[in-house]
Write an enzyme that holds these catalytic residues in place. Structure first.
Site, PDB file in Angstrom:
ATOM      1  N   HIS A  53      -3.937 -17.391  -5.544  1.00 56.40           N
ATOM      2  CA  HIS A  53      -4.231 -16.607  -4.834  1.00 56.40           C
ATOM      3  C   HIS A  53      -5.661 -17.233  -4.232  1.00 56.40           C
ATOM      4  O   HIS A  53      -6.631 -16.699  -3.292  1.00 56.40           O
ATOM      5  CB  HIS A  53      -4.832 -15.645  -5.500  1.00 56.40           C
ATOM      6  CG  HIS A  53      -5.614 -15.261  -6.814  1.00 56.40           C
ATOM      7  ND1 HIS A  53      -5.441 -16.098  -7.774  1.00 56.40           N
ATOM      8  CD2 HIS A  53      -6.800 -15.499  -7.098  1.00 56.40           C
ATOM      9  CE1 HIS A  53      -5.691 -16.634  -8.483  1.00 56.40           C
ATOM     10  NE2 HIS A  53      -7.009 -15.607  -8.193  1.00 56.40           N
ATOM     11  N   ASP A  54      -6.268 -18.399  -5.159  1.00 52.04           N
ATOM     12  CA  ASP A  54      -7.407 -19.567  -4.364  1.00 52.04           C
ATOM     13  C   ASP A  54      -7.063 -20.637  -3.575  1.00 52.04           C
ATOM     14  O   ASP A  54      -7.764 -20.996  -3.420  1.00 52.04           O
ATOM     15  CB  ASP A  54      -7.604 -20.091  -6.185  1.00 52.04           C
ATOM     16  CG  ASP A  54      -8.091 -18.540  -6.590  1.00 52.04           C
ATOM     17  OD1 ASP A  54      -9.104 -17.941  -6.031  1.00 52.04           O
ATOM     18  OD2 ASP A  54      -8.045 -19.251  -7.956  1.00 52.04           O
ATOM     19  N   ASP A 107      -8.821 -16.250 -16.860  1.00 52.32           N
ATOM     20  CA  ASP A 107      -9.374 -17.290 -15.683  1.00 52.32           C
ATOM     21  C   ASP A 107     -10.933 -18.445 -15.936  1.00 52.32           C
ATOM     22  O   ASP A 107     -11.404 -17.915 -17.418  1.00 52.32           O
ATOM     23  CB  ASP A 107     -10.273 -15.780 -15.081  1.00 52.32           C
ATOM     24  CG  ASP A 107     -10.306 -16.277 -13.682  1.00 52.32           C
ATOM     25  OD1 ASP A 107     -10.064 -16.813 -12.977  1.00 52.32           O
ATOM     26  OD2 ASP A 107     -11.742 -15.952 -13.927  1.00 52.32           O
ATOM     27  N   GLU A 118      -6.310 -21.047 -17.090  1.00 53.69           N
ATOM     28  CA  GLU A 118      -6.849 -21.751 -15.714  1.00 53.69           C
ATOM     29  C   GLU A 118      -8.030 -22.503 -16.187  1.00 53.69           C
ATOM     30  O   GLU A 118      -8.644 -22.588 -16.695  1.00 53.69           O
ATOM     31  CB  GLU A 118      -6.787 -20.635 -14.754  1.00 53.69           C
ATOM     32  CG  GLU A 118      -7.124 -21.198 -13.744  1.00 53.69           C
ATOM     33  CD  GLU A 118      -8.553 -20.438 -12.789  1.00 53.69           C
ATOM     34  OE1 GLU A 118      -8.175 -20.804 -11.253  1.00 53.69           O
ATOM     35  OE2 GLU A 118      -9.227 -19.732 -12.968  1.00 53.69           O
ATOM     36  N   ASP A 166       0.977  -1.163   0.090  1.00 58.37           N
ATOM     37  CA  ASP A 166      -0.126   0.345   0.505  1.00 58.37           C
ATOM     38  C   ASP A 166       0.520   0.895   0.264  1.00 58.37           C
ATOM     39  O   ASP A 166       1.567   1.832   0.995  1.00 58.37           O
ATOM     40  CB  ASP A 166      -1.223   0.539   0.725  1.00 58.37           C
ATOM     41  CG  ASP A 166      -1.757   1.333   1.147  1.00 58.37           C
ATOM     42  OD1 ASP A 166      -2.016   2.083   0.161  1.00 58.37           O
ATOM     43  OD2 ASP A 166      -1.751   1.772   2.541  1.00 58.37           O
ATOM     44  N   ASP A 199      -4.125 -10.259 -15.750  1.00 57.42           N
ATOM     45  CA  ASP A 199      -5.713 -10.992 -15.796  1.00 57.42           C
ATOM     46  C   ASP A 199      -6.688 -11.319 -17.167  1.00 57.42           C
ATOM     47  O   ASP A 199      -6.438  -9.373 -16.678  1.00 57.42           O
ATOM     48  CB  ASP A 199      -6.331 -11.532 -14.609  1.00 57.42           C
ATOM     49  CG  ASP A 199      -6.048 -12.562 -14.136  1.00 57.42           C
ATOM     50  OD1 ASP A 199      -6.678 -13.197 -14.804  1.00 57.42           O
ATOM     51  OD2 ASP A 199      -5.788 -13.428 -12.731  1.00 57.42           O
ATOM     52  N   ASP A 257      -2.200  -1.193  -3.999  1.00 59.57           N
ATOM     53  CA  ASP A 257      -1.753  -0.882  -5.380  1.00 59.57           C
ATOM     54  C   ASP A 257      -0.942  -0.221  -6.109  1.00 59.57           C
ATOM     55  O   ASP A 257       0.229  -1.068  -5.940  1.00 59.57           O
ATOM     56  CB  ASP A 257      -2.219   0.979  -4.635  1.00 59.57           C
ATOM     57  CG  ASP A 257      -1.504   1.424  -3.975  1.00 59.57           C
ATOM     58  OD1 ASP A 257       0.038   1.872  -3.810  1.00 59.57           O
ATOM     59  OD2 ASP A 257      -2.134   2.152  -3.046  1.00 59.57           O
TER      60      ASP A 257
HETATM   61  O1  TEU Z   1     -10.876 -19.301 -10.092  1.00 58.94           O
HETATM   62  C1  TEU Z   1     -11.327 -20.190 -10.921  1.00 58.94           C
HETATM   63  C2  TEU Z   1     -11.723 -21.884 -10.330  1.00 58.94           C
HETATM   64  O2  TEU Z   1     -11.647 -22.273 -10.972  1.00 58.94           O
HETATM   65  C3  TEU Z   1     -11.120 -21.584  -8.708  1.00 58.94           C
HETATM   66  O3  TEU Z   1      -9.317 -21.653  -8.441  1.00 58.94           O
HETATM   67  C4  TEU Z   1     -12.266 -21.363  -7.461  1.00 58.94           C
HETATM   68  O4  TEU Z   1     -12.091 -19.864  -7.458  1.00 58.94           O
HETATM   69  C5  TEU Z   1     -11.890 -22.000  -6.591  1.00 58.94           C
HETATM   70  O5  TEU Z   1     -11.798 -23.172  -6.643  1.00 58.94           O
HETATM   71  C6  TEU Z   1     -11.857 -21.896  -5.461  1.00 58.94           C
HETATM   72  O6  TEU Z   1     -11.794 -22.793  -4.290  1.00 58.94           O
HETATM   73  C7  TEU Z   1     -10.946 -17.876 -10.470  1.00 58.94           C
HETATM   74  C8  TEU Z   1     -10.293 -17.155  -9.899  1.00 58.94           C
HETATM   75  O7  TEU Z   1      -8.825 -17.693  -9.398  1.00 58.94           O
HETATM   76  C9  TEU Z   1     -10.684 -16.755  -8.939  1.00 58.94           C
HETATM   77  O8  TEU Z   1      -9.944 -16.201  -7.939  1.00 58.94           O
HETATM   78  C10 TEU Z   1     -12.003 -16.173  -9.147  1.00 58.94           C
HETATM   79  O9  TEU Z   1     -12.997 -16.005  -7.726  1.00 58.94           O
HETATM   80  C11 TEU Z   1     -12.534 -16.782 -10.108  1.00 58.94           C
HETATM   81  O10 TEU Z   1     -12.183 -17.203 -11.229  1.00 58.94           O
HETATM   82  C12 TEU Z   1     -14.387 -16.176 -10.171  1.00 58.94           C
HETATM   83  O11 TEU Z   1     -13.885 -15.316 -11.038  1.00 58.94           O
HETATM   84 CA    CA Z   2      -3.493   2.145  -1.559  1.00 56.97          CA
END
Ligand code: TEU
Ligand code: CA
Length: 559
Positions: A328-329, A199, A255, A21, A98, A29
């Site tokens: 991140h997931d 995505d 993905e 940040d 992305d 950011d």
């Molecule tokens: O993720 C899609 C997906 O199929 C998985 O990774 C799912 O989010 C995960 O298993 C849930 O626990 C993508 C993105 O990476 C994710 O952050 C988004 O929420 C999702 O698409 C929707 O855009």
């Molecule tokens: Ca900020």
């Protein structure tokens, strides 16, 4: 095999909200990222994947886009973004963005138009169906709980959303919609970016649809499962490639949950001209039980080895792998596949060794390079992720689960494990912000932080630097053929990589115990040299080479 920059590079994934940040509002950011580019340069990564930074109401942290051609206010301006790109290029790094084109936000102008009337020119940009007798078209679920269908009052029909109800799915059968997407993709490429992460891309084609009703307790009820890898998805990706992507020297990574190596070849074979590489999900499913993500079962190294071997051999000379153990997931890899207490350092390095010595392009998720761990917040109030909050809500209020069990599962599996702010130093809020962070910092930041890591020569960070340097120096790391040494049974994972007269031997001990390393007779350790080991003083200690220490990882080279 064709040589490519995106095969030889290492990707670093940034989740902007949690990276740095710059202005004290508690939210990471673009200017924060710019300020940390020297850190990334020092690490040695060459490609940055930026999670979504577009305009968004943030129902799903930017994966719900309301304007593809503008930057989210909280993250900065288009000028900041241009400066980020310039500065990265100046430092010799590439930027991939992305690309979320399976769905938009419900605030996207296309959707506002689409929902306004059945006669709207945009009606067919989304997927509208009539309900049956005041009920959803069928009982399929969205990824984050609840029906995959949302009723819309204005026209009395339902729209499809595989993710949250604020993420309506686009209708790729519509050529006008596809044309608009391709124009937008070209617009970003003309700004000079180096590629995209696409995505949920294997879900974009929705037909032919059956809308079959499923038993209430069926795990198959997640709508996404019924829309994966449909025949037309390959047509659409090929079309986008022919019409736009092929004109630029870029990389694309799709993905693609649920894919097999056979699908992987269809998406990534060079001559098919679809994508450069894909993220497959098999390792992410190793601890998933029969009832899905929150049904947590122990993972086994035998399964991991079998899956990795299958994908390594499956795509060899036919396609290209992406290599990752978290993002991140997903939970933090050291907490999930390593040991985040006694052997945190050793096991973080061991997992890194695995990812950086397989064939494919390695991905480092922010914080992984300093061994960041899962977090266990006490209260649900401290969590931010929509999936986690929905699971808590549905689990307790609709399924009657015990809140203690729900919290336990959240501690292990919540996506917020990976989204706590980056731990830069031991000052307040880990140096991430001077204000109040949008999500609490993991309390272990006083011990685990980038500043400590950079200074300690034996740190995880400095080990990553060596792994990345090794990739640059040795083509066998990038292009070598993989072979599993089957004789070395779990908890050991031993394999070789071969390219012309270079050979790597990688030996990993996935356990807290010392283990004997017994190699096949045709591999003579004496003729190899040890080039990297996660126990720094291994060589001086004069210990028997046949004994693998807890979570020990070694890389040998034969030249
Ligand atoms: O993720 C899609 C997906 O199929 C998985 O990774 C799912 O989010 C995960 O298993 C849930 O626990 C993508 C993105 O990476 C994710 O952050 C988004 O929420 C999702 O698409 C929707 O855009
Ligand atoms: Ca900020």
């Amino acid at each position: 095999m064709e040589r490519k920059w995106w095969k030889e590079g290492v990707v670093y994934q940034i989740y902007p909200r949690s990276f740095m940040d710059s202005n004290g509002d508690g939210i990471g950011d673009l200017r924060g990222i710019i300020s940390k580019l020297p850190y990334l340069k020092e690490l040695g990564v060459d490609i940055i994947w930026l999670c979504p930074v577009y305009k968004s109401p943030n129902d799903d942290n930017g994966y719900d886009i309301s304007d593809y051609k503008d930057i989210m206010d909280e993250f900065g301006t288009m000028k900041d973004w241009e400066e980020l790109l310039d500065e990265m290029h100046h430092l010799g790094m590439k930027l991939i963005m992305d690309l979320v084109i399976n769905h938009t936000s419900d605030e996207h102008p296309w959707f506002l138009e689409s929902r306004s009337s059945k006669d709207s020119a945009y009606r067919d940009y989304y997927i509208w169906r009539k309900g049956s007798k005041d009920k959803e078209p069928n009982n399929w679920l969205g990824c984050f709980g609840g029906s995959a269908w949302e009723y819309d009052n204005a026209t009395g029909e339902y729209y499809l959303h595989l993710f949250t109800k604020r993420q309506p799915d686009l209708n790729w059968d519509n050529p006008k919609l596809r044309g608009e997407i391709y124009d937008m993709v070209r617009w970003w490429l003309d700004k000079g970016i180096d590629g995209f992460r696409l995505d949920a891309i294997n879900c974009i084609s929705k037909g032919p649809e059956t809308l079959e009703e499923l038993p209430q307790d069926s795990i198959e009820r997640w709508g996404g499962l019924h829309f994966m890898d449909k025949p037309l998805v390959h047509h659409f990706l090929h079309e986008m490639n022919e019409r736009v992507l092929s004109e630029y020297d870029i990389m694309t990574v799709g993905e693609t949950p649920g894919v097999t190596p056979e699908d992987g070849i269809l998406y990534t074979a060079e001559e098919r001209k679809e994508l450069s590489m894909i993220f497959q999900f098999e390792l992410m499913d190793l601890d998933v039980g029969p009832k899905g993500k929150w049904d947590i079962v122990p993972w086994s190294l035998d399964d991991m080895k079998a899956s990795i071997t299958k994908w390594q051999l499956g795509l060899q000379e036919k396609g290209w792998n992406s290599l990752y153990l978290n993002n991140h997931d997903q939970p933090r890899m050291v907490s999930r596949f390593g040991n985040d207490t006694t052997y945190r350092k050793e096991s973080a390095k061991l997992l890194a060794t695995l990812i950086h010595t397989l064939q494919g392009t390695p991905y480092v998720y922010q914080g992984e390079e300093i061994g960041m761990t899962n977090v266990a917040f006490e209260s649900i109030e401290q969590y931010r992720d929509i999936e986690t909050l929905n699971y808590y809500h549905y689990g307790i209020h609709e399924k009657g689960l015990d809140p203690k069990d729900v919290m336990r599962a959240i501690h292990i599996k919540s996506r917020d494990n990976a989204r706590t702010p980056m731990q830069w130093d031991c000052s307040r809020n880990a140096g991430f912000t001077s204000g109040t962070p949008w999500m609490d910092v993991n309390p272990n930041y006083t011990e685990i932080n980038a500043k400590n890591e950079i200074h300690d020569p034996d740190s995880i960070f400095n080990y990553y630097k060596k792994l990345i340097g090794m990739r640059k120096a040795l083509p066998v790391v990038v292009y070598g053929k993989f072979e599993l040494i089957e004789q070395c049974k779990s908890p050991l994972f031993v394999y070789t990589r071969s390219l012309e007269n270079q050979k790597l031997l990688v030996a990993l001990n996935f356990s807290e115990d010392k283990r004997q390393l017994k190699l096949p007779e045709d591999i003579l350790l004496e003729s190899y040299s040890l080039i990297l080991c996660n126990y720094a003083n291994r060589l001086e200690r004069n210990e028997s080479a046949n004994l693998m220490l807890p979570y020990e990882a070694r890389i040998y080279l034969l030249e």
